[in-house]
Motif scaffolding. Sequence first.
Motif, short mmCIF file in Angstrom:
data_model
loop_
_atom_site.label_atom_id
_atom_site.label_comp_id
_atom_site.label_asym_id
_atom_site.label_seq_id
_atom_site.Cartn_x
_atom_site.Cartn_y
_atom_site.Cartn_z
N PRO A 189 10.61 13.80 -4.78
CA PRO A 189 11.42 14.86 -3.41
C PRO A 189 11.04 16.25 -2.20
O PRO A 189 11.66 16.56 -2.14
N ASP A 190 9.80 15.51 -2.12
CA ASP A 190 9.37 16.26 -0.59
C ASP A 190 9.20 15.10 0.54
O ASP A 190 8.43 15.40 1.35
N VAL A 191 9.57 13.69 0.04
CA VAL A 191 9.30 12.47 0.94
C VAL A 191 7.79 13.07 1.50
O VAL A 191 7.49 12.43 2.63
N ALA A 192 6.82 12.54 0.68
CA ALA A 192 5.80 12.65 0.88
C ALA A 192 4.34 11.48 0.62
O ALA A 192 3.63 11.30 1.23
N ILE A 193 5.11 10.02 0.62
CA ILE A 193 5.04 8.89 0.11
C ILE A 193 5.27 8.08 1.29
O ILE A 193 6.50 7.70 1.24
N GLU A 194 4.66 6.90 2.09
CA GLU A 194 5.15 5.82 2.88
C GLU A 194 4.26 4.60 2.38
O GLU A 194 3.39 4.50 1.81
N VAL A 195 5.52 3.85 2.42
CA VAL A 195 4.95 2.62 1.81
C VAL A 195 5.02 1.75 2.92
O VAL A 195 6.00 1.50 3.20
N TYR A 196 4.20 0.44 2.37
CA TYR A 196 3.81 -0.09 3.03
C TYR A 196 3.63 -2.25 2.60
O TYR A 196 3.12 -1.78 1.50
N LYS A 197 4.31 -2.87 3.13
CA LYS A 197 4.06 -4.18 2.69
C LYS A 197 3.97 -5.42 3.72
O LYS A 197 4.43 -5.54 4.98
N ASP A 235 -5.32 2.67 -7.40
CA ASP A 235 -5.77 1.07 -7.59
C ASP A 235 -4.75 -0.18 -5.91
O ASP A 235 -3.68 -0.06 -7.26
N GLN A 236 -5.59 0.10 -5.23
CA GLN A 236 -4.00 -0.08 -3.99
C GLN A 236 -3.55 -1.30 -4.49
O GLN A 236 -2.94 -1.69 -3.91
N GLU A 237 -5.11 -2.13 -4.97
CA GLU A 237 -5.26 -3.88 -5.07
C GLU A 237 -3.29 -4.41 -6.02
O GLU A 237 -2.49 -4.41 -5.68
N LYS A 238 -3.05 -3.60 -6.92
CA LYS A 238 -2.57 -3.62 -8.00
C LYS A 238 -0.91 -3.42 -7.35
O LYS A 238 0.13 -3.50 -7.82
N CYS A 239 -0.96 -2.45 -6.65
CA CYS A 239 0.75 -2.10 -5.36
C CYS A 239 1.40 -3.20 -5.95
O CYS A 239 0.76 -3.61 -4.65
N ILE A 240 2.82 -3.12 -6.16
CA ILE A 240 3.60 -4.00 -5.32
C ILE A 240 4.73 -3.73 -4.06
O ILE A 240 5.95 -4.97 -4.17
N LYS A 268 0.94 -1.71 -0.03
CA LYS A 268 -0.04 0.37 0.21
C LYS A 268 1.38 0.93 0.05
O LYS A 268 1.58 1.87 0.19
N VAL A 269 -0.19 2.53 -0.94
CA VAL A 269 1.53 3.80 -0.62
C VAL A 269 0.41 4.86 0.03
O VAL A 269 -0.83 4.06 0.01
N ASP A 270 0.57 5.41 1.04
CA ASP A 270 0.34 6.70 1.59
C ASP A 270 0.75 8.17 1.15
O ASP A 270 1.54 8.35 1.36
N VAL A 271 -0.20 8.85 0.58
CA VAL A 271 0.67 10.05 -0.37
C VAL A 271 0.08 10.50 1.30
O VAL A 271 -0.98 11.64 1.70
N ILE A 272 1.15 11.32 2.04
CA ILE A 272 0.56 13.15 2.82
C ILE A 272 1.03 13.58 2.42
O ILE A 272 1.57 14.52 1.74
N SER A 273 -0.96 14.07 1.96
CA SER A 273 -1.33 15.31 1.33
C SER A 273 -0.05 16.92 1.37
O SER A 273 -0.05 17.61 0.76
N LYS A 274 -0.01 16.73 3.13
CA LYS A 274 0.72 18.04 3.09
C LYS A 274 2.40 18.59 2.93
O LYS A 274 2.15 19.58 3.05
N ILE A 317 6.85 7.18 -12.53
CA ILE A 317 8.28 5.67 -12.64
C ILE A 317 6.77 4.91 -12.10
O ILE A 317 7.31 3.92 -12.00
N CYS A 318 5.84 5.26 -11.63
CA CYS A 318 5.20 4.09 -11.37
C CYS A 318 4.78 2.63 -12.07
O CYS A 318 4.06 2.78 -13.17
N PRO A 319 5.54 1.27 -11.81
CA PRO A 319 5.14 0.97 -12.64
C PRO A 319 4.17 0.47 -13.01
O PRO A 319 3.32 -0.52 -14.18
N LYS A 320 2.91 0.21 -12.09
CA LYS A 320 1.74 -0.48 -12.08
C LYS A 320 0.54 0.66 -12.51
O LYS A 320 -0.47 0.23 -13.24
N LYS A 321 1.22 2.26 -13.11
CA LYS A 321 0.46 3.46 -13.41
C LYS A 321 -0.61 3.12 -12.31
O LYS A 321 -1.98 3.70 -13.01
N ILE A 322 -0.53 3.19 -11.21
CA ILE A 322 -1.64 3.38 -10.32
C ILE A 322 -1.36 4.73 -9.59
O ILE A 322 -2.29 4.79 -8.45
#
Lengths: 356, 250, 67
Positions: C59-67, C44-49, C3-9, C20-25
């Motif tokens: 460049p803004d460290v705005a994305i957190e990723v869970y696996k 489409d969170q399901e497609k996230c690998i 899962k990816v979580d975009v921190i909107s602030k 860059i996203c290979p799954k274009k989601i």
Amino acid sequence: MEKVLMKGNEIIGEAAIRSGCKLFFGYPITPSTEVVEYLSKHLPPKGGTVLQAEDEIGAINMCYGAACTGSRVLTASSSPGVSLKQEGISYSAAVELPMVIVNVNRCGPGLGGLGPAQSDYFQSVKGGGHGDYRLIVLAPSTAQELYDFTMQGFDLADQYRNPVLILTDGFLGQTMEPVVLKERPEPPKVDRSWVVDGAKGREKRILASYSLTNEIGEDNNLRWEKKYKNIQEKEQQWEEFHTEDAEYLLVSYGTTGRICKSTVLNARKKGIKLGLIRPITLWPYPEKAFIPYKDKVKGIVTVELNTGQMIEDVKLAVECKMPVHLYRRQGGMLPNEHEILDYVEDIFSLTAVEEV
Amino acid sequence: MEKIFARSKGLTDVAFSFCPGCTHGTIMRLIAEVLEELEIIEDTIGISPVGCAGFCQNFFSCDFIGAPHGRAQAVGIGVKRALPDRTVFTYQGDGDIAAIGTQHAIHAAARGEKITSIMVNNAIYGMTGGQMAPTTIEGMKTSTSPYGRDNILDGAPMDFPKVIANLEGAVYVASVSVDSPKNIKKAKEAIKKAFKVQQAGLGFALVSVLSTCPTNWGMTPVDSLNWLRENMMPIYEMGELKVTEEVEAL
Amino acid sequence: MAKVDVISKYCKSCGLCIDICPKKILDTGNETNEKGYFTIICTDQEKCIGCALCATVCPDVAIEVYK
């Protein structure tokens, strides 16, 4: 306490070592080079560091960095070199960093000459760099004062968290005189909660002078102004010589301040009631010294090694209540005590009264 | 599920002030992560420049000092000479280090000052609105080279890391880029090595990072990465330009 | 599952992650953060690998990723 014969510039180095100064950043320039030379020899064995930088701009910014850590740091140069340091000095004043800066004034402008001068008075006390800031400026006139004022400079710098400038000149720097190497006075208790030395077990700190908004900019200036007013109130220093009954006054600092004492003594022999006020702090300018004489003294002569700089502050101090004239030599020349007295007698048309 | 990518402890939670797509932020993230991984956040003092990156003093969680434009090396040396056991790094733009700060950087390297220097090369002065820098590419239009940089009139762009690599005291010099995930990974490795050089007290370490400036280049963030690859990489020698044996052995 | 979580602030809608996203989601959302950027959303969170390339280039460290 030993009494030794030492060259002026070297005395500054020895006083710095005994003040607990562990860091010196500098660059060679006549007539101040003996400071870096002396410290290069004597500081490292005491666990200190002497670094000859690529230029004076490098040197002052190294002092800036070292001062941010709360370490005692010294730099020394002469007029052209001090011009190169002005930006760094302005930054150091803005970030309120304690450091001691020595200017062994040589004649200028431009390359100038190696002789003594007081041509950097304005640069020293009116702010040679950009922005509203002040340096505490001490003006030694003897070997002993070179020693005492260097030590005092470090304590004032710590006490007020402000750069301190020792304004001396080529004559004092090159002259050898006996000096008593006093032990270091108890350094003032000072707040160290601002130093940047690694945020271990504490909140992170930033030392910088960029003010993001005008409101912050204004607050900063008001904060500095309050400090400068406090220093002006408490730190004015001067010496008076035969002023109790003086009808005329000489005002002069540093080397010329010393020569003027002979002039005063010669004048007294001729029955002329001449006295001397010798400013010791050039900033804060000793206005208090003039209060008792504003309505008593008939005239003042300032004796300077420039074409008239401190005279402006004397006029302000006496609110132009009496004539203030300038006797000066420049370009590296020094006046002798007789030509000063001749000028005083001439300008105030004091016909020679009988020999006393 | 476990969080496998998060904001480093080397960063505060202050949002970066850079333009959208500006890779200053990426470079700062890498440095912050290196500080965290080497566990030196509390021992580190950063020296910020004047320019876009000047605001980094608010983004890192370690102590910071703001240096005058061009003087970060000298300020950093003052700190390091005062506190030899602390980690000191300077962060400068190309104008800050290779124009006004040239003499301080060259002599820091020549003396082998034990600090870590990061140079961000985006071939332009960003903060002041896009003027020509010593690193501006031939033909590149900026507000002070409106007809494109003319190598005859303005000189050719300067490969500053190459200049530094020639100096004895510079024991590790690398030129990297953050234009792609692969290169970002390599950039982080170089930055980490540059900090390890300092920890081992081996001498002066410089990492120059090619970076973008979408706003002043007048391109989208994605296009600017492509422009960097096609126009900057051929000009600036990439990779590790200098690695002494002692550094190799780290 | 990832899962990816975009921190909107922090997000400035620069688009590097989308590219860059290979799954274009990843795509530009239609809500703005307090700075007025249309922050990025995962379509489409399901497609996230969980490859974290998006977070790597951000460049803004705005994305957190869970696996």
